[in-house]
Design an enzyme around this catalytic site. Structure first.
Site, PDB file in Angstrom:
ATOM      1  N   ASN A  14       0.820  -1.226   0.000  1.00 48.93           N
ATOM      2  CA  ASN A  14       0.000   0.000   0.000  1.00 48.93           C
ATOM      3  C   ASN A  14       0.853   1.275   0.000  1.00 48.93           C
ATOM      4  O   ASN A  14       0.709   2.144   0.852  1.00 48.93           O
ATOM      5  CB  ASN A  14      -0.977  -0.001   1.185  1.00 48.93           C
ATOM      6  CG  ASN A  14      -0.284  -0.003   2.528  1.00 48.93           C
ATOM      7  OD1 ASN A  14       0.867  -0.389   2.633  1.00 48.93           O
ATOM      8  ND2 ASN A  14      -0.988   0.433   3.553  1.00 48.93           N
ATOM      9  N   ASP A  24       3.788  -5.347  11.632  1.00 50.22           N
ATOM     10  CA  ASP A  24       2.885  -4.317  11.106  1.00 50.22           C
ATOM     11  C   ASP A  24       3.466  -2.924  11.383  1.00 50.22           C
ATOM     12  O   ASP A  24       2.744  -1.978  11.685  1.00 50.22           O
ATOM     13  CB  ASP A  24       1.471  -4.446  11.678  1.00 50.22           C
ATOM     14  CG  ASP A  24       0.434  -3.690  10.829  1.00 50.22           C
ATOM     15  OD1 ASP A  24       0.812  -3.104   9.781  1.00 50.22           O
ATOM     16  OD2 ASP A  24      -0.747  -3.673  11.222  1.00 50.22           O
TER      17      ASP A  24
END
Lengths: 434, 329
Positions: free
Chosen positions: A90, A304
């Site tokens: 992303n 993450d």
């Protein structure tokens, strides 16, 4: 150059000497003779682990180089004991073509601190409508093996089915961000429960994750494909994955360090430093995640790592960006939540932070046994040390960690990428361009 | 009283009653021909509103002006996110103008708490998202006390969209602090997660609550405004409601939870009806109820000015400032 580690404990076992030479583990034994050019490190009391492999990293380049670059993220990774990271798709532009993933791959090589493995988008533009060029990305120089629309859920059941089927020839895995967009819509930002109800924050219910995980394991069984569940956050998801594995479905799962440690009670002050997606959950979920990681239902710890510029967090909780840093604090959190509690020993840490994530991502040369002839992708950890999180010296371009000023047990002392130290004495070793 | 007013839960019983007593004095002044008093002369109050508001903004504006403060309205709707400016920058810019107090409304829960952490002046929460609206709770308590006196053991029923109501949250906190019992009534889809842990009772059945365990069990009813877009799962133009379906139709809501004339008859003689406004007549409240002698809707508006005067006075002049009667003498 060669490195001799004196008196080191591989996987926390008996102390031996380990010689790294020619990019591999050249010799293991008692009282090895040091080659003339060898850098000798007194590693008494230190634990040698296979270099950590992160399945879930946001490096923000291209697009948000003010928050992180592939180079600064690589530095943070090396300092955190990682030798390979998966860079999520992303970015801006999105990594949904061979050209994009090759660019990320090459910038990673240029930085030279960790192996940067690009993750390819499942759907074009992460829009969840049409498949991205999965084959071209898999066949590219970047050799993509992990595909994910992370940040978005592949929520259309048919697209999910087709993606699972389509990536089979490439031995690839679909890493799903499990979030039903109707049950947990755009504004959802806090675990739906007593805390969200009191604070008036839009709820992100556990079932929005669990229902997708349940659907996806069935689709995985139906297609005979391979599924990886990103950042599992609820006890219910752990149960579904446990059931699916018992049934023989090829599913793996990761948990983030922050979901192993922090609970949604921290949202009471509305500080967006605690805003992550999926959201922090209650203590019962945290306990289930720790237990799931301990018994292997959850395969991997994945950070993450989500760097954000300060101005993207200087908003009301609901308006601020999701995510926190993770690379430099991952092993500290794991040491505190899993090792100090007796849930994992160091061999277990090696398995969950290196062996299994490398296998899931098909990352060659990483997560290997500590044996003669194996690539020297290694991490040296001081199990009795401590790591004080000093935000001013973090390698990341961003500062969004909730752990500023906190001390964790265990510290990364050195990291080796194919025998070359990227970190020594807990400090980055400058890369000399070839 | 703490430096800011962010949550009704921050007020002790004594503090809340001190504000309500001060509001009583202010209320007396409202009936005078000349209403303006001098105590906040030279002070600047900014109404910083990130969300549209007519009622609350004008109530704070009048309250400040009657105390002789300079009141500036800043409508910051869309100015922060849409221009790429952080909330912090927006707020620090306004504060740098030279502000003695900020009255803030924001569409995001917790925004006002964040703002209070960034500025050095007192901050008053004029409504943050679906979290709290403490001055609304104070004016409701004021109105209830006007009719019922001491609220200890009084039973207040709050009906409507509790999930999305900052009024309900602040009222539960303040009314329980003042000793009242609260029952929240709504369909299950409009009761917030974890409401079972709140210091109040809940019910899905308005008639059962109004009938009560005994005659006169209910001492007051507060009807909340329900948003029409939460009814029927549809938005104008046929678009699907992004927030999800909460109630099938307006008609069904009115039948199940509206304060109809029949339900009005179930109420004891002494029990007032409150509504924070603006009312959806025919939906959550019938015109018969809204216009009845028990309706306190307009009293609440008046009380709002008095309560906000009291809050501003105590926060800017200090809790130890002389009672207003002396100050204005």
């Amino acid at each position: 150059m060669s490195v001799l580690l004196r008196g080191v404990a591989p996987l926390g076992g008996p102390a031996v000497d380990v010689l790294l030479e020619g990019g591999v583990i050249a010799e293991i034994g008692a009282s090895l003779a040091a080659p003339a050019d060898a850098e000798v490190i007194d590693a008494a009391g230190l634990v040698l682990l296979p270099g950590f492999v992160d399945l879930h990293t946001h490096l923000r380049e291209p697009g948000r180089e003010d928050a992180e670059t592939i180079a600064t993220g690589s530095a943070a990774a090396a300092l955190g004991g990682f030798t390979a990271v998966h860079a999520m798709a992303n970015t801006d532009p999105i990594a949904d073509t061979a050209e994009m993933v090759e660019q990320v791959y090459r910038l990673g090589q240029l930085a030279g601190l960790v192996d940067v493995r690009p993750v390819g988008a499942v759907s074009r533009g992460l829009a969840g409508e049409r498949l991205a060029e999965i084959g071209n990305m898999a066949r590219s120089a970047a050799a993509v093996r992990v595909f994910s629309d992370d940040g978005h859920c592949v929520h259309d059941a048919l697209l999910m089915r087709r993606a699972l089927e389509y990536l089979k020839p490439f031995d690839a895995v679909l890493a799903q961000h499990a979030q039903d967009p109707r049950l947990a819509g755009e504004g959802s930002c806090a675990h739906e429960g007593e805390v969200s109800g009191r604070l008036g924050l839009p709820g992100w219910p556990a079932v929005a994750e669990e229902s997708i995980v349940a659907r996806d394991v069935m689709l995985t069984e139906h297609t005979g494909s391979r599924l990886h569940v990103c950042h599992v956050s609820t006890a219910g998801s752990v149960e579904v994955i446990r059931w699916a594995k018992a049934r023989g479905i090829a599913v793996s799962a990761e948990v983030t360090p922050h979901h192993l440690l922090l609970t949604c009670d921290l949202l009471a002050g509305y500080d967006p430093i605690y805003k992550v997606n999926p959201p922090l959950r209650p203590a019962e979920d945290v306990a289930a995640l720790q237990a799931g990681l301990a018994d292997g239902t959850i395969d991997a710890v994945a950070t993450d790592h989500a760097p954000h510029a300060a101005h993207d967090k200087d908003h009301a909780f609901g308006d601020a960006a999701f995510g926190m840093l993770g690379l430099q604090t991952a092993i500290g959190v794991v040491a505190e939540t899993m090792v100090a509690t007796g849930l994992l020993d160091w061999a277990g840490v090696a398995d969950r932070m290196s062996v299994r994530p490398a296998a899931i991502g098909r990352v060659g040369g990483h997560g290997r046994p500590i044996e003669v002839g194996e690539p020297a992708n290694l991490t040296l950890v001081d199990p009795a040390g401590s790591y004080l999180v000093d935000v001013d010296t973090l390698a990341s371009r961003s500062r969004n960690t909730p752990f500023a000023g906190r001390t964790f047990p265990a510290a990364v002392v050195a990291t080796f990428l194919r025998g070359r130290p990227t970190v020594l004495d807990a400090a980055l070793v400058e890369v000399v361009p070839a | 009283m703490s430096r800011h007013l962010l949550s009704a839960g921050d007020l002790s019983s004594d503090e809340a009653i001190a504000i309500l007593d001060a509001a009583k004095q202010m209320h007396a002044i409202q009936t005078r021909e000349v209403k303006k008093l001098p105590p906040l002369r030279g002070r600047t109050i900014v109404n910083l509103f990130f969300e549209d508001s007519t009622r609350t903004r004008s109530s704070f504006e009048i309250a400040g002006k009657w105390l002789s403060a300079d009141v500036i309205n800043v409508s910051a709707k869309g100015s922060s996110m849409s221009k790429g400016e952080s909330l912090r920058d927006t707020v620090l810019t306004v504060a740098a103008l030279g502000v003695d107090a900020l009255v803030v409304r924001h569409n995001a829960s917790g925004a006002v708490q964040r703002i209070a952490g960034w500025v050095s002046c007192p901050v008053i929460n004029a409504g943050d998202g679906t979290h709290e609206h403490p001055t609304q709770a104070l004016l409701d308590a004021y109105s209830l006390r006007e009719r019922l006196g001491d609220l200890t053991d009084r039973h207040v029923v709050i009906v409507g969209d509790i999930t999305h109501s900052r009024v309900a949250r602040s009222n539960v906190l303040l009314l329980t602090t003042l000793g009242a019992r609260v029952t929240l009534v709504a369909p299950p889809t409009l009761l917030p997660a974890g409401v079972g842990a709140w210091e109040c009772a809940t019910s899905w059945d308005l008639d059962a609550v109004l009938t009560g365990k005994a005659a006169g069990d209910v001492d007051a009813v507060m009807m909340l405004r329900v948003q029409r877009e939460r009814m029927g799962g549809g938005l104008p133009g046929g678009a699907r409601d992004p927030g999800g379906v909460f109630v099938p139709t307006e008609r069904e809501y009115a039948i199940g939870y509206g304060l109809s004339p029949a339900r009005l008859d179930l109420l004891a003689e002494h029990a007032p009806i409150l509504h924070p406004g603006p009312m959806n007549r025919g939906l959550e409240i019938s015109s018969v109820a809204a216009d009845s002698a028990r309706s306190m809707v307009l009293d609440q508006v008046q009380a709002g000015v008095a309560v906000r005067m009291a809050v501003l006075y105590r926060m800017l002049a200090g809790v130890d400032a002389p009672a207003l009667a002396e100050a204005s003498a």
